[in-house]
Design an enzyme around this catalytic site. Structure first.
Site, PDB file in Angstrom:
ATOM      1  CG  ASP A 141      -6.471   5.006  -0.878  1.00  0.00           C
ATOM      2  OD1 ASP A 141      -5.808   5.833  -1.539  1.00  0.00           O
ATOM      3  OD2 ASP A 141      -6.018   4.471   0.149  1.00  0.00           O
ATOM      4  CE  LYS A 159      -3.726   2.253   2.637  1.00  0.00           C
ATOM      5  NZ  LYS A 159      -3.059   3.517   3.018  1.00  0.00           N
ATOM      6  NE  ARG A 208      -4.688  11.184   7.759  1.00  0.00           N
ATOM      7  CZ  ARG A 208      -5.366  11.854   8.687  1.00  0.00           C
ATOM      8  NH1 ARG A 208      -6.311  12.708   8.318  1.00  0.00           N
ATOM      9  NH2 ARG A 208      -5.124  11.679   9.967  1.00  0.00           N
ATOM     10  CG  HIS A 235      -1.195   7.803   4.429  1.00  0.00           C
ATOM     11  ND1 HIS A 235      -0.454   6.669   4.631  1.00  0.00           N
ATOM     12  CD2 HIS A 235      -1.751   8.097   5.639  1.00  0.00           C
ATOM     13  CE1 HIS A 235      -0.532   6.303   5.897  1.00  0.00           C
ATOM     14  NE2 HIS A 235      -1.324   7.141   6.526  1.00  0.00           N
ATOM     15  NE  ARG A 266      -9.948  12.802   5.280  1.00  0.00           N
ATOM     16  CZ  ARG A 266      -8.808  12.728   4.590  1.00  0.00           C
ATOM     17  NH1 ARG A 266      -8.794  12.071   3.437  1.00  0.00           N
ATOM     18  NH2 ARG A 266      -7.712  13.292   5.043  1.00  0.00           N
ATOM     19  NE  ARG A 295     -14.771  11.960   1.112  1.00  0.00           N
ATOM     20  CZ  ARG A 295     -14.493  13.197   1.487  1.00  0.00           C
ATOM     21  NH1 ARG A 295     -15.421  14.138   1.394  1.00  0.00           N
ATOM     22  NH2 ARG A 295     -13.297  13.511   1.953  1.00  0.00           N
TER      23      ARG A 295
END
Length: 421
Positions: A350, A295, A322, A319, A374, A354
């Site tokens: 990823d 990952k 981030r 990430h 999230r 949403r």
């Protein structure tokens, strides 16, 4: 945007809504549009509704951790922009009366091509949040990836969930004995896959979240006061344990004088293996007998190299914006990565997922599945396991609806020629 009390006349007392940004369908804000931010997850229509619920529930310092990205948050924004840059080219006059958004992942069926991403410090949102994520995943039949920095022991998360597709995410820190112990423990716990994160050896500069602390691990008086104004959050976290959560899976490796919540997190952060390289990955591959995913890759040639060393798949990831700011979005590199490794190698992606439409775009561009971080955390913060279940249901409903509107009946029909930039 923080949830606010409803404007007079908008909704009955007791409900809470948050205003949306202006839409092309509005004239000067008319008609008004709102996000649901109450307490009933069944009333959440979109992931953004769950997000508004989470914003109402969480204090600012927890929101800062959940929502923030690195530095100027350009990577965070790029993830969303990369998804928005693709447009559908729907097919006409196709019989879409029977549709399926199911798929397979590592030879096993999944009702939707979605995996819950590894996220740490989930105990900040609710006590037992890791278990709640696992329960919702097991009920939905999708994999749940538990983080090294989760707040519940992997055995406790898995207990009684015989149908859970339990994946374990490994941060490589400390001496090799630590990694070997965690890998062996994950194997003994029955984890289906090991997901080794490669993009966190140097901690990203998350300045917006850092503003809530006067020093590492010490909240400002303003942040403490804000937390005190959220009694439901206090009851669901600090008062239920009681106290701050612990990192149950790695606490045995942390010296006693550093075992406080934030102190232990900083201790691990300082001991991340900055020499992590492909040879280390080969050694981990030799240790782990089941599915192995790497990952944190965004370069297509790195995806190809992961396949060469014997990995079973990768998670193309930044990430969640981030770590490195001003980086490309993984989605932008996905088509070239798929070209290099062909169809037989598993690629997850990823970053900003949403909507169900986002999932379909990723599948059309070559992903086998997506990871959501999230989106699932908004659900667990909003309403615990029921909120995560609702998040999964929302994505499933949107995928099915959008698939039909595209003129397709299955995910196998999706391809790059059904998209345009």
């Amino acid at each position: 945007m923080r949830a606010v009390a409803p404007a007079p006349g908008i909704e009955a007392p007791g409900s809470a809504f948050s205003p949306l940004a202006p839409s092309p369908a509005q004239l000067g804000g008319s008609p008004p549009r709102w996000l649901y931010a109450g307490r009933d997850p069944a009333r959440a229509i979109t992931i953004e509704d769950l997000r508004a619920m989470a914003h109402r529930f969480l204090p600012d310092f927890a929101l800062g951790y959940l929502e923030g990205g690195a530095e100027q948050e350009q990577t965070l924004a790029r993830n969303l922009a990369a998804l928005a840059a693709w447009r559908f080219l729907p097919r006409a006059l196709v019989d879409v009366s029977h549709r399926s958004v199911s798929s397979t992942l590592f030879g096993r069926p999944v009702p939707i091509p979605v995996v819950i991403a590894p996220t740490g410090l989930n105990g900040l949102f609710r006590a037992g949040a890791d278990r709640m994520l696992a329960e919702a995943s097991a009920a939905a039949g999708i994999p749940f990836t538990q983080s090294t920095m989760s707040n519940m022991a992997m055995e406790q998360v898995r207990a009684g969930l015989d149908d859970l597709r339990h994946w374990w995410q490994l941060y490589v820190f400390g001496p090799p004995e630590v990694q070997e112990a965690l890998v062996a423990r994950a194997e003994h716990a029955g984890c289906e896959a090991l997901v080794v994160t490669t993009d966190a050896q140097i901690f990203g500069d998350r300045s917006w979240s850092s503003h809530h602390f006067v020093s590492p691990g010490r909240l400002t008086w303003r942040s403490l006061g804000g937390a005190a104004l959220h009694p439901r959050w206090l009851a669901a976290t600090m008062l239920r344990r009681p106290g701050m959560p612990a990192f149950e899976n790695i606490i045995e490796f942390v010296p006693k004088e550093h075992q406080g919540f934030y102190d232990s997190a900083f201790w691990v952060r300082d001991r991340m293996d900055k020499a992590l390289d492909w040879e280390t990955m080969r050694r981990i591959r030799a240790l782990w007998p089941r599915r192995l995913l790497v990952k944190g890759l965004v370069r297509p040639e790195d995806v190809a190299r992961a396949a060469e060393i014997g990995a079973d798949g990768v998670v193309m990831s930044d990430h969640g914006g981030r770590q490195l700011d001003s980086a490309v979005a993984p989605l932008e590199m996905l088509p070239e990565a798929r070209r290099l490794v062909g169809k037989g190698f598993t690629i997850l992606v990823d970053g900003g997922i949403r909507r169900g439409a986002d999932v379909l775009k990723a599948i059309a561009l070559g992903a086998d599945a997506v990871q959501i971080g999230r989106a699932a955390l908004y659900g667990v913060a909003a309403a615990g396991a029921a909120g995560v279940t609702r998040a999964i249901a929302i994505l499933t409903e949107e995928m099915d609806h959008t698939l039909g509107l595209m003129g397709a009946t299955s995910l196998a029909e999706l391809s790059p020629d059904m998209l345009a930039r």
